[in-house]
Structures are given as C-alpha cells and as structure tokens.
Scaffold this motif. Structure first.
Motif, PDB file in Angstrom:
ATOM      1  N   ASN A 164      30.860  27.569  40.930  1.00  0.00           N
ATOM      2  CA  ASN A 164      31.368  28.469  42.020  1.00  0.00           C
ATOM      3  C   ASN A 164      31.665  29.805  41.343  1.00  0.00           C
ATOM      4  O   ASN A 164      32.362  30.562  42.128  1.00  0.00           O
ATOM      5  N   PHE A 165      31.866  29.715  40.140  1.00  0.00           N
ATOM      6  CA  PHE A 165      32.492  31.096  39.493  1.00  0.00           C
ATOM      7  C   PHE A 165      31.665  31.452  38.488  1.00  0.00           C
ATOM      8  O   PHE A 165      32.343  32.130  37.408  1.00  0.00           O
ATOM      9  N   SER A 168      31.973  35.471  37.988  1.00  0.00           N
ATOM     10  CA  SER A 168      33.238  36.022  37.751  1.00  0.00           C
ATOM     11  C   SER A 168      34.012  36.302  36.399  1.00  0.00           C
ATOM     12  O   SER A 168      33.365  35.790  35.356  1.00  0.00           O
ATOM     13  N   ASN A 169      34.487  37.618  36.448  1.00  0.00           N
ATOM     14  CA  ASN A 169      35.077  38.088  35.300  1.00  0.00           C
ATOM     15  C   ASN A 169      36.388  38.489  35.241  1.00  0.00           C
ATOM     16  O   ASN A 169      36.916  39.438  36.034  1.00  0.00           O
ATOM     17  N   PRO A 170      37.528  37.815  34.449  1.00  0.00           N
ATOM     18  CA  PRO A 170      39.032  38.025  34.724  1.00  0.00           C
ATOM     19  C   PRO A 170      39.321  39.480  34.525  1.00  0.00           C
ATOM     20  O   PRO A 170      40.297  40.316  34.636  1.00  0.00           O
ATOM     21  N   LEU A 171      38.069  40.302  33.776  1.00  0.00           N
ATOM     22  CA  LEU A 171      38.661  41.689  33.366  1.00  0.00           C
ATOM     23  C   LEU A 171      38.717  42.575  34.729  1.00  0.00           C
ATOM     24  O   LEU A 171      39.502  43.550  34.654  1.00  0.00           O
ATOM     25  N   VAL A 179      39.828  33.781  40.487  1.00  0.00           N
ATOM     26  CA  VAL A 179      40.010  33.286  39.134  1.00  0.00           C
ATOM     27  C   VAL A 179      41.307  33.928  38.542  1.00  0.00           C
ATOM     28  O   VAL A 179      41.827  32.975  37.485  1.00  0.00           O
ATOM     29  N   ARG A 180      41.781  34.875  38.875  1.00  0.00           N
ATOM     30  CA  ARG A 180      43.248  35.565  38.377  1.00  0.00           C
ATOM     31  C   ARG A 180      44.226  34.575  38.704  1.00  0.00           C
ATOM     32  O   ARG A 180      45.172  34.184  37.772  1.00  0.00           O
ATOM     33  N   ILE A 401      37.471  29.096  32.876  1.00  0.00           N
ATOM     34  CA  ILE A 401      38.987  29.162  33.407  1.00  0.00           C
ATOM     35  C   ILE A 401      38.775  28.210  34.670  1.00  0.00           C
ATOM     36  O   ILE A 401      39.849  27.219  34.812  1.00  0.00           O
ATOM     37  N   ALA A 402      37.802  28.228  35.712  1.00  0.00           N
ATOM     38  CA  ALA A 402      37.952  27.488  36.783  1.00  0.00           C
ATOM     39  C   ALA A 402      37.437  26.031  36.449  1.00  0.00           C
ATOM     40  O   ALA A 402      38.183  25.165  36.853  1.00  0.00           O
ATOM     41  N   GLY A 403      36.763  25.943  35.270  1.00  0.00           N
ATOM     42  CA  GLY A 403      36.652  24.507  34.953  1.00  0.00           C
ATOM     43  C   GLY A 403      37.850  23.717  34.245  1.00  0.00           C
ATOM     44  O   GLY A 403      38.096  22.667  34.693  1.00  0.00           O
TER      45      GLY A 403
END
Length: 551
Positions: A164-165, A168-171, A179-180, A401-403
């Motif tokens: 699902n992510f 995604s990129n926390p940057l 995700v943040r 991060i999601a995992g």
C-alpha cells in the motif's frame, strides 16, 4: 647609474617594517610552539592510555606492517599470493555465484536492459526459480541469526502493508502524510520500550546506519558544546564493526580497549585511562555480537556522567529480546541498560531483528530532542532550495516503515514477550547443555544471558568443528580473540536446539577421532595467524565483495 650598495640601502626595510617582520617571526615561532605542545600533549595522552608496553607494541606493529608490505611487493611473493588468491576467487565464485544452476532450476541470463519489457508470466517464472536458489536449511532453523522470521502469517501482513506504500517517500511528508505518521508512531513505540519518554529518535536502514548516526551526532554535539575539534571515542573490543566504520567515515580517533578476558564484559577501569578532553562518547553493548554478553551499562553511564561524555548503548542485536527479557521472566543477572540509566545518551535498536520487521528497519534514539538535532543534515543555500534530512539517506522507502509499523502493531507486548521467552529459553538450554554434556571438549565464552551463545575449545580446533557443522547444514558464526563459534538463536532455530546439540556432538566425536586439517574456516584461520595474514585475509574479503556483483 647607482651602485649596488646604494640599491641595497634603498631596499633595506625601515624601522616600522622591521618591527612588523620581527613580530611576524615571533608569531610564527609561537604558532610552531603551540603546534609542538599540542602534539606533545597528544603523545602524552596516548602513552598514558596505552602505557609504554602498549605503545611499543603499536610501534612494532606499524613497523612490521611496513616490512610486510615491502616483502609482498617482491615479484616472487606477489606471484605466489596471486596464485593462491586465484584459487580462492574460483572457490568463492563457485559457492556464491556458480555458473551452473542446481537441478530443476532454469534461469535466463539478464546482463543488460531488454529491448522490450517482459510480461508478468516471465517475471513470475524467473523470481520463482531464483527463490529456489535460497538455502533450504533457512526454514529448518539451521542459521545463526540472519533470518529473523516472524512466521508466515506475519509475512502476509508485511506484504500487504508494504504494497500500500510502494511509491511513498518520507523525504516528502507533505505528499505522503500517512508514512510520516507511521514513522513518528514507530519511533515513539520503540522509545517507550527503552524508557525514553522524553527522548527522540529516527528510523534508519539498519544497525550500521543507526550507529553511524549516533557517532556523527556525538561528534557534532561535542564540537558545538565542548569545543572539541579532534574527537575521540572509547569502545570495548567486542563492540560492533560499525564503530570502526564510523571512525573512518567521520574522522573520529578510535580507542579499542580489551574486555575482561573471563567475563568478556567491557573493562570500565581500563576504559577510564583512555578518556581525555577530546573524548566525545563511550560505547557499551546490550548484548555484544561476538559473545552475547551485556556490558556493565550502569558503570559506563557513571563514567560518562563524571567526564561529561556521551554514552551509546548498542541494542541492535538485543532489540526486542533484552527489552522484553524481564517480562519473559529472564531478568536475573541483567543490568539496567536503557534510558532509565542517567548518562545514557543514545541507543540503537534493530527492529528488523527480534522485532521481526522487514529488513532495512532500525531505530536510533537519543535522550533528548536537542541531542537528535546534531544528527540532522541541513543545507540552507542549495540551488534547489532548503535541503534537510534526518539521517544519511535522502529518499527513503516508505514501504519499509509501513511494514515495520504493521509488525509492531500485530505482535504487541504479548507477542514479543512470548517470542523472547522461547528464544532466551532455547539459548539458555543450549548453554546449559554445553556446560554439562560437552564440558570436557567445549567451554562457554563468558556468561551469555540472552539469545547468543558463544563457545570455544582448549582441546579441539574449533574451526574444524565449525566446518563439520557446515557440512551438516548448520551456519555458525566463527569468532576471533578468542577462537570460537556462536549461535544466535531465532524463532526458527529455537525449535531446533536439540537437533543442533545432537549434530554438534557427532561433529565433536568425529573431530576427536580424526582431526581435520582442511576446510574453509580452518584454512582462513591458519592464514590469519601468519605475518601476512591480515593483508591476505583483507584481499579475500575484497574478492568476496567483488564476487557479489558477478553476473
């Protein structure tokens, strides 16, 4: 035409110029004196820490290395070493990157970008066959550490969360606010496990990056707060290799202090001698990787408070084992190790080990948000705008991060308590059997209390035993100083502890009956004991890394 004497007289500097030159010469002399005194002070501190004997050994070692390098450049030596290394390279290639595939596995060579994209059926066939290359003994629990498997049901959760992510990129937290939030909650959950309610942290890609970030943060903190321009850190000899890497990367002088030879714990008294005004941090492990021993963190913290240095506690391996040991009923003998101990300034924890999160997940924690800021990288005048990142990486995979977030929420306190109970129980059963069943042939190194048990032998070549265990499908970690093997128990290997003991007994009996002189571990150990050992083993390590990228 003026005479030369007249020209010289005109060129002679006046009184004011002479005074300026005289002052400049005096300043130059003073500057040289300061440099000399600074070097002399550094030499004094070094000799004070290492002693006359230790310093003499270092000088002897440096001279020996120079001599060995000269000898290795001689044509005859180079030819002989090249011949032996060629054999080693061929062996490495045959094991790591074999040219022939095992029966039943068919793969197409892909050495360049295909002209047209592959369809999903082709991809599935290829990755299915690549998965068959993995060692079958992984699922059988015959590997020390490495595979921190939380169960097939947990893998389903991880795969769904990560899917699902994917992009995604926390940057870019404004683009990926979910995700943040998950990253902040992940860090918060782990901080509270280590009594860091008032602390702060970030995620990283693994234990090495967590340790690197802590060293960088302590270096910059000491520079800003204490004015330290020549940073040094003091670590026990059993600390993780990442501290050596940080020393090289960040220009931090490293003092490696031998541990207590009996307990294998950090020798606090010896470490004290190495502390000086340039010391930015001390290091302790809970537990260390080689022996599975927990260092005396409270004593190290008292030392850090006294000398106003940082203290990093490496819990990368301990992670969700040591933090749940008390709940699992195994607190006996374990010292306090986390932020509940005043003086601990940083802790690294690998959630991708005993937290069972996807690989590439670790947390670096600090005792305060102020300390964490020294980890950050901020560039305000970049042509692309303001650039700020919390750790080494810029872009990071939000899917990891999601995992990790999903795993921690799935397992919970009860799940991790049960896994700690099983794993620590298996390790202690293994230790007890080594002490009782194999007491005539093996000895346990130190007194391990968690998941790692290391052992050696006074009567057998322990590396030959390790080679025999490899032939039975077991992957035990070889150790140096002292020579030994260790088993890092996981959920998989905890269920196989009795089979491990039985196979170990067979290998010991076989080695006693007919000692083995060959074998990979035996050969590598034999080379390491020669004068050229470190140089040759270093070349072998480089070959190993090169081999990883063979196609």
């Amino acid at each position: 035409m003026p005479q030369w004497s007249q020209l010289a007289a005109r060129a002679k500097p006046g009184p004011r110029t002479q005074l300026v030159l005289q002052r400049a010469a005096q300043l130059g002399s003073l500057f040289r004196l300061v440099i000399f005194l600074k070097a002399l002070l550094g030499l004094y501190r070094h000799v004070y820490a290492y002693g006359i004997t230790g310093t003499s050994r270092q000088i002897y070692g440096a001279l020996k290395n120079v001599f060995v390098r000269i000898m290795l450049r001689m044509p005859s030596a180079r030819a002989q070493i090249a011949k032996e290394l060629a054999k080693t390279r061929a062996e490495l290639s045959s094991k790591i990157a074999p040219k022939t595939l095992p029966p039943g596995v068919e793969l197409e060579d892909v050495n360049e970008l295909p002209e047209s994209g592959r369809n999903i059926e082709w991809l599935r066939n290829e990755w299915t066959n690549m998965a068959k290359l993995d060692r079958g003994d992984l699922e059988a629990g015959r590997v020390s550490g490495a595979v921190y498997h939380g169960g097939d049901d947990l893998n389903v959760v991880i795969n769904e969360a990560m899917s699902n992510f994917i992009v995604s990129n926390p940057l870019h937290p404004d683009v990926f606010p979910g995700v943040r939030r998950m990253e902040a909650e992940l860090v918060s959950m782990v901080l509270k496990l280590f009594h860091g309610e008032n602390g702060a942290g970030t995620t990283t890609s693994g234990g090495t990056e967590s340790i690197l970030m802590s060293c960088k943060a302590h270096r910059d903190w000491a520079r800003a707060v204490k004015g330290v321009s020549a940073p040094e850190m003091v670590i026990p000899s059993t600390a993780h290799a990442a501290f050596w890497k940080a020393s090289q990367y960040f220009g931090i002088k490293l003092h490696v202090v031998p541990v207590n030879p009996r307990t294998r714990k950090a020798d606090v008294k010896k470490m004290t001698r190495f502390i000086n005004p340039n010391t930015i941090m001390l290091v302790g492990s809970a537990p260390n990787f080689p022996d599975g021993i927990v260092d005396p963190i409270e004593d190290l913290a008292a030392l850090a408070r006294k000398y106003k240095t940082g203290l990093h506690v490496d819990c990368c391996l301990g992670s969700f084992i040591i933090s749940f040991a008390q709940r699992a009923g195994y607190s006996d003998g374990l010292p306090k190790f986390d932020f509940s101990v005043p003086g601990v300034t940083a802790i690294s924890c690998d959630t991708h080990k005993y937290g069972f999160c996807p690989k590439g997940s670790s947390i670096i924690m600090y005792n305060s948000p102020e300390m964490r800021r020294y980890q950050y990288y901020v560039m305000t005048d970049w042509a692309g705008g303001v650039y700020a990142s919390p750790s080494m990486a810029g872009s990071r995979p939000g899917s990891i991060i999601a995992g990790a977030w999903a795993v921690l929420n799935t397992y919970g306190v009860d799940g991790y308590t049960l896994s700690a109970k099983d794993i620590i129980g298996a390790a202690r059963h293994f230790k007890l059997q080594l002490q009782n069943r194999f007491q005539d042939d093996l000895f346990v190194i130190g007194d391990p209390l968690l998941s790692v048990v290391a052992f050696g032998s006074d009567s057998l070549n322990i590396y030959a035993v390790g080679d025999r265990m490899s032939k039975k499908g077991w992957h035990l970690n070889p150790l140096n100083s002292p020579a030994g093997l260790h088993m890092a128990f996981t959920k998989l290997s905890a269920a196989s502890v009795d089979q491990l003991l039985d196979d170990l007994g067979e290998c010991i009996a076989a080695e006693k009956k007919e000692p083995e002189s060959g074998g990979n571990l035996v050969a590598l150990y034999g080379v390491g004991q020669t004068a050229v050992g470190p140089h040759v083993v270093g070349k072998v390590a480089e070959m190993f890394l090169d081999t990883l990228y063979e196609v």
